[in-house]
Scaffold this active site. Structure first.
Site, PDB file in Angstrom:
ATOM      1  N   ALA A 119      25.664  37.035  -5.780  1.00  0.00           N
ATOM      2  CA  ALA A 119      24.987  36.336  -6.881  1.00  0.00           C
ATOM      3  C   ALA A 119      23.695  35.674  -6.410  1.00  0.00           C
ATOM      4  O   ALA A 119      22.872  35.279  -7.234  1.00  0.00           O
ATOM      5  CB  ALA A 119      25.917  35.291  -7.479  1.00  0.00           C
ATOM      6  N   CYS A 120      23.511  35.595  -5.083  1.00  0.00           N
ATOM      7  CA  CYS A 120      22.276  35.000  -4.549  1.00  0.00           C
ATOM      8  C   CYS A 120      21.050  35.844  -4.873  1.00  0.00           C
ATOM      9  O   CYS A 120      19.930  35.425  -4.598  1.00  0.00           O
ATOM     10  CB  CYS A 120      22.367  34.818  -3.029  1.00  0.00           C
ATOM     11  SG  CYS A 120      23.465  33.494  -2.570  1.00  0.00           S
ATOM     12  N   TYR A 149      18.343  36.073   2.128  1.00  0.00           N
ATOM     13  CA  TYR A 149      19.670  36.694   2.005  1.00  0.00           C
ATOM     14  C   TYR A 149      19.773  37.417   0.653  1.00  0.00           C
ATOM     15  O   TYR A 149      20.237  38.566   0.568  1.00  0.00           O
ATOM     16  CB  TYR A 149      20.727  35.596   2.143  1.00  0.00           C
ATOM     17  CG  TYR A 149      22.148  35.992   1.803  1.00  0.00           C
ATOM     18  CD1 TYR A 149      22.905  36.758   2.668  1.00  0.00           C
ATOM     19  CD2 TYR A 149      22.734  35.558   0.610  1.00  0.00           C
ATOM     20  CE1 TYR A 149      24.218  37.102   2.354  1.00  0.00           C
ATOM     21  CE2 TYR A 149      24.035  35.889   0.289  1.00  0.00           C
ATOM     22  CZ  TYR A 149      24.780  36.667   1.159  1.00  0.00           C
ATOM     23  OH  TYR A 149      26.067  37.000   0.845  1.00  0.00           O
ATOM     24  N   GLU A 191      30.694  27.731   6.951  1.00  0.00           N
ATOM     25  CA  GLU A 191      31.640  27.500   5.859  1.00  0.00           C
ATOM     26  C   GLU A 191      30.901  27.200   4.556  1.00  0.00           C
ATOM     27  O   GLU A 191      29.808  26.680   4.555  1.00  0.00           O
ATOM     28  CB  GLU A 191      32.606  26.356   6.200  1.00  0.00           C
ATOM     29  CG  GLU A 191      31.989  24.996   6.429  1.00  0.00           C
ATOM     30  CD  GLU A 191      31.506  24.791   7.867  1.00  0.00           C
ATOM     31  OE1 GLU A 191      31.268  25.791   8.558  1.00  0.00           O
ATOM     32  OE2 GLU A 191      31.344  23.629   8.258  1.00  0.00           O
ATOM     33  N   LYS A 192      31.556  27.536   3.452  1.00  0.00           N
ATOM     34  CA  LYS A 192      30.978  27.295   2.134  1.00  0.00           C
ATOM     35  C   LYS A 192      31.628  26.070   1.520  1.00  0.00           C
ATOM     36  O   LYS A 192      32.587  25.529   2.066  1.00  0.00           O
ATOM     37  CB  LYS A 192      31.203  28.508   1.255  1.00  0.00           C
ATOM     38  CG  LYS A 192      30.509  29.705   1.848  1.00  0.00           C
ATOM     39  CD  LYS A 192      30.619  30.851   0.930  1.00  0.00           C
ATOM     40  CE  LYS A 192      29.501  31.818   1.254  1.00  0.00           C
ATOM     41  NZ  LYS A 192      29.304  32.733   0.156  1.00  0.00           N
ATOM     42  N   ARG A 220      28.640  25.269  -9.764  1.00  0.00           N
ATOM     43  CA  ARG A 220      28.993  26.571  -9.203  1.00  0.00           C
ATOM     44  C   ARG A 220      30.348  26.997  -9.786  1.00  0.00           C
ATOM     45  O   ARG A 220      31.089  26.169 -10.322  1.00  0.00           O
ATOM     46  CB  ARG A 220      29.171  26.504  -7.665  1.00  0.00           C
ATOM     47  CG  ARG A 220      27.923  26.238  -6.864  1.00  0.00           C
ATOM     48  CD  ARG A 220      26.964  27.423  -6.890  1.00  0.00           C
ATOM     49  NE  ARG A 220      25.824  27.184  -6.015  1.00  0.00           N
ATOM     50  CZ  ARG A 220      24.743  26.472  -6.335  1.00  0.00           C
ATOM     51  NH1 ARG A 220      24.643  25.911  -7.518  1.00  0.00           N
ATOM     52  NH2 ARG A 220      23.745  26.340  -5.480  1.00  0.00           N
TER      53      ARG A 220
HETATM   54  P1  NAD Z   1      32.039  37.115   6.740  1.00  0.00           P
HETATM   55  O1  NAD Z   1      30.834  36.585   7.450  1.00  0.00           O
HETATM   56  O2  NAD Z   1      33.330  36.453   6.964  1.00  0.00           O
HETATM   57  O3  NAD Z   1      32.193  38.676   7.038  1.00  0.00           O
HETATM   58  C1  NAD Z   1      31.116  39.504   7.370  1.00  0.00           C
HETATM   59  C2  NAD Z   1      31.505  40.237   8.633  1.00  0.00           C
HETATM   60  O4  NAD Z   1      30.439  41.128   8.990  1.00  0.00           O
HETATM   61  C3  NAD Z   1      31.707  39.291   9.838  1.00  0.00           C
HETATM   62  O5  NAD Z   1      33.016  39.407  10.344  1.00  0.00           O
HETATM   63  C4  NAD Z   1      30.666  39.749  10.839  1.00  0.00           C
HETATM   64  O6  NAD Z   1      31.112  39.696  12.190  1.00  0.00           O
HETATM   65  C5  NAD Z   1      30.440  41.188  10.388  1.00  0.00           C
HETATM   66  N1  NAD Z   1      29.151  41.656  10.895  1.00  0.00           N
HETATM   67  C6  NAD Z   1      27.960  41.022  10.844  1.00  0.00           C
HETATM   68  N2  NAD Z   1      27.042  41.732  11.493  1.00  0.00           N
HETATM   69  C7  NAD Z   1      27.666  42.843  11.964  1.00  0.00           C
HETATM   70  C8  NAD Z   1      27.226  43.940  12.735  1.00  0.00           C
HETATM   71  N3  NAD Z   1      25.952  44.048  13.152  1.00  0.00           N
HETATM   72  N4  NAD Z   1      28.118  44.899  13.055  1.00  0.00           N
HETATM   73  C9  NAD Z   1      29.427  44.801  12.658  1.00  0.00           C
HETATM   74  N5  NAD Z   1      29.886  43.773  11.924  1.00  0.00           N
HETATM   75  C10 NAD Z   1      29.014  42.802  11.586  1.00  0.00           C
HETATM   76  O7  NAD Z   1      31.657  37.121   5.185  1.00  0.00           O
HETATM   77  P2  NAD Z   1      32.577  37.374   3.913  1.00  0.00           P
HETATM   78  O8  NAD Z   1      32.662  36.099   3.183  1.00  0.00           O
HETATM   79  O9  NAD Z   1      33.807  38.082   4.293  1.00  0.00           O
HETATM   80  O10 NAD Z   1      31.622  38.329   3.071  1.00  0.00           O
HETATM   81  C11 NAD Z   1      31.774  39.740   3.054  1.00  0.00           C
HETATM   82  C12 NAD Z   1      30.629  40.342   2.267  1.00  0.00           C
HETATM   83  O11 NAD Z   1      30.588  39.800   0.962  1.00  0.00           O
HETATM   84  C13 NAD Z   1      29.250  40.087   2.885  1.00  0.00           C
HETATM   85  O12 NAD Z   1      28.445  41.225   2.694  1.00  0.00           O
HETATM   86  C14 NAD Z   1      28.711  38.955   2.061  1.00  0.00           C
HETATM   87  O13 NAD Z   1      27.297  38.936   2.050  1.00  0.00           O
HETATM   88  C15 NAD Z   1      29.298  39.263   0.701  1.00  0.00           C
HETATM   89  N6  NAD Z   1      29.410  38.069  -0.130  1.00  0.00           N
HETATM   90  C16 NAD Z   1      30.343  37.127   0.163  1.00  0.00           C
HETATM   91  C17 NAD Z   1      30.437  35.991  -0.624  1.00  0.00           C
HETATM   92  C18 NAD Z   1      31.452  34.920  -0.355  1.00  0.00           C
HETATM   93  O14 NAD Z   1      31.515  33.967  -1.129  1.00  0.00           O
HETATM   94  N7  NAD Z   1      32.260  35.008   0.680  1.00  0.00           N
HETATM   95  C19 NAD Z   1      29.573  35.820  -1.710  1.00  0.00           C
HETATM   96  C20 NAD Z   1      28.619  36.797  -1.961  1.00  0.00           C
HETATM   97  C21 NAD Z   1      28.568  37.937  -1.194  1.00  0.00           C
END
Ligand code: NAD
Length: 330
Positions: A119-120, A149, A191-192, A220
């Site tokens: 959503a960002c 981002y 953390e969020k 939010r």
């Molecule tokens: P997270 O940071 O826990 O998981 C992302 C994972 O990607 C991490 O474990 C990290 O080690 C891995 N990663 C990063 N760079 C890497 C690389 N070069 N090679 C291999 N692995 C790599 O985040 P999340 O909360 O599990 O989010 C998962 C997805 O959802 C992300 O794409 C994030 O942008 C998207 N997202 C999450 C939220 C949320 O609220 N959690 C909201 C919007 C979008």
């Protein structure tokens, strides 16, 4: 038995997704820079690899998986995304991953790829009114996200859609809105709000103080991890490509979120508002499109998810656990 690939399987959503896919009876390969931090992975095969390297992506996408879930990204909460200090890394690392992944999926003839946007990516001017933000999917353009981002997410959405148009790769794109739950970052700087507030409340003595970034009137919505996975699987297996919001439409102010966590904890705390990195003034999921296309939308109450998350964080605080510093350094 389906063969499924989860990229970002060591992360918060990815590790929960692996568990769900295993419970369904699939064969699952997970890939990440690191193993999940809070529980053993349930993947049949877990590859530690940097997906910015094309050779690593070729080595892990080595067959025609039935489903690929692309969740790997350089991301974090407001303290990571909105200070500006990580902008170049966030854009470069996540774009490199997506460029490698989409092209390798095409070369392997993989049909179905789920991509996690955010959503960002919505324009900041539509999110100035905390009581009435506009996050309809078709409000994305003219684009003006408030973070690099968000810009990278928008670029990668377009990248996957271009591969769908030109190469027949079937993409399914979700725009996540603040996913939360146990086994996510809670004290490592990424953390969020829900986990951070749970930690602050758990650490504070009853009658003490809690620090909140900004005036706390920013709004939010927060979606519990289990419902997020329901949405991801429904979308991926549907005939609808998206992009579509996967989020809750139960919008609350950060002050209200703090009050809810205090009620769950049975504590009374005084709020102290301090300067801190903030995002947009208001944001919530608009769920009309997901209802229309998938005949489904999240419906669980925020309070239920917060209760489970608070209990998990509280246990860590009581045990005085600190996060291992082995978090992915890029
Ligand atoms: P997270 O940071 O826990 O998981 C992302 C994972 O990607 C991490 O474990 C990290 O080690 C891995 N990663 C990063 N760079 C890497 C690389 N070069 N090679 C291999 N692995 C790599 O985040 P999340 O909360 O599990 O989010 C998962 C997805 O959802 C992300 O794409 C994030 O942008 C998207 N997202 C999450 C939220 C949320 O609220 N959690 C909201 C919007 C979008």
């Amino acid at each position: 038995m389906k063969q499924v690939l989860v990229l970002g399987a060591g992360g918060f959503i990815g590790s929960h997704l692996v568990r769900r896919l295993k419970a369904e009876g699939n064969w699952v390969r997970g890939v990440d820079l690191k193993h999940p931090r809070y529980a053993r992975t349930e993947a049949d095969d877990f590859v530690v690899a940097d997906l910015r390297e094309p050779a690593n992506v070729r080595a892990t996408i080595d067959r025609t998986f039935d489903e690929v879930y692309q969740l790997a990204a350089d991301m974090g909460g407001a303290g990571y995304i909105f200070t500006g200090d990580h902008d170049a890394d966030v854009m470069h690392n996540s774009a490199a991953i997506n460029l490698n992944v989409v092209d390798t999926c095409r070369k392997h003839g993989i049909k179905r790829v789920f991509y996690s946007s955010s959503a960002c990516m919505y324009p900041q001017e539509n999110q100035r009114d905390p009581d009435n933000p506009n996050c309809r999917e078709d409000s994305a353009y003219p684009a003006n996200p408030d973070s690099e981002y968000g810009w990278e997410k928008l670029f990668s959405e377009r990248l996957y859609l271009a591969y769908q148009r030109n190469h027949g790769l079937e993409c399914r794109i979700a725009r996540f809105h603040n996913i939360f739950g146990p086994e996510g970052s809670w004290n490592d700087g990424r953390e969020k709000a829900p986990a951070a507030i749970c930690r602050k409340v758990a650490e504070a003595p009853d009658g003490g103080e809690i620090e909140i970034w900004g005036d706390g009137e920013q709004t939010r919505s927060f979606l519990y991890i289990d419902e997020c996975l329901d949405g991801v699987l429904r979308l991926t297996r549907s005939g609808f490509a998206g992009p579509v919001n996967i989020g809750s439409d139960e919008m609350v102010s950060i002050n209200r979120l703090v009050d809810m966590v205090c009620e769950i904890a049975g504590k009374s705390l005084t709020k102290r508002h301090i300067l801190g990195p903030l995002g947009v003034r208001g944001r919530t999921s608009d769920n009309k499109l997901i209802r229309q296309e998938l005949d489904w939308a999240p419906s669980a109450s925020l309070c239920d998810g917060l209760t489970k998350t608070y209990r998990w964080v509280e246990e860590k605080v009581v045990r005085k656990e600190t996060d291992s510093p082995e978090r992915a350094t890029l």
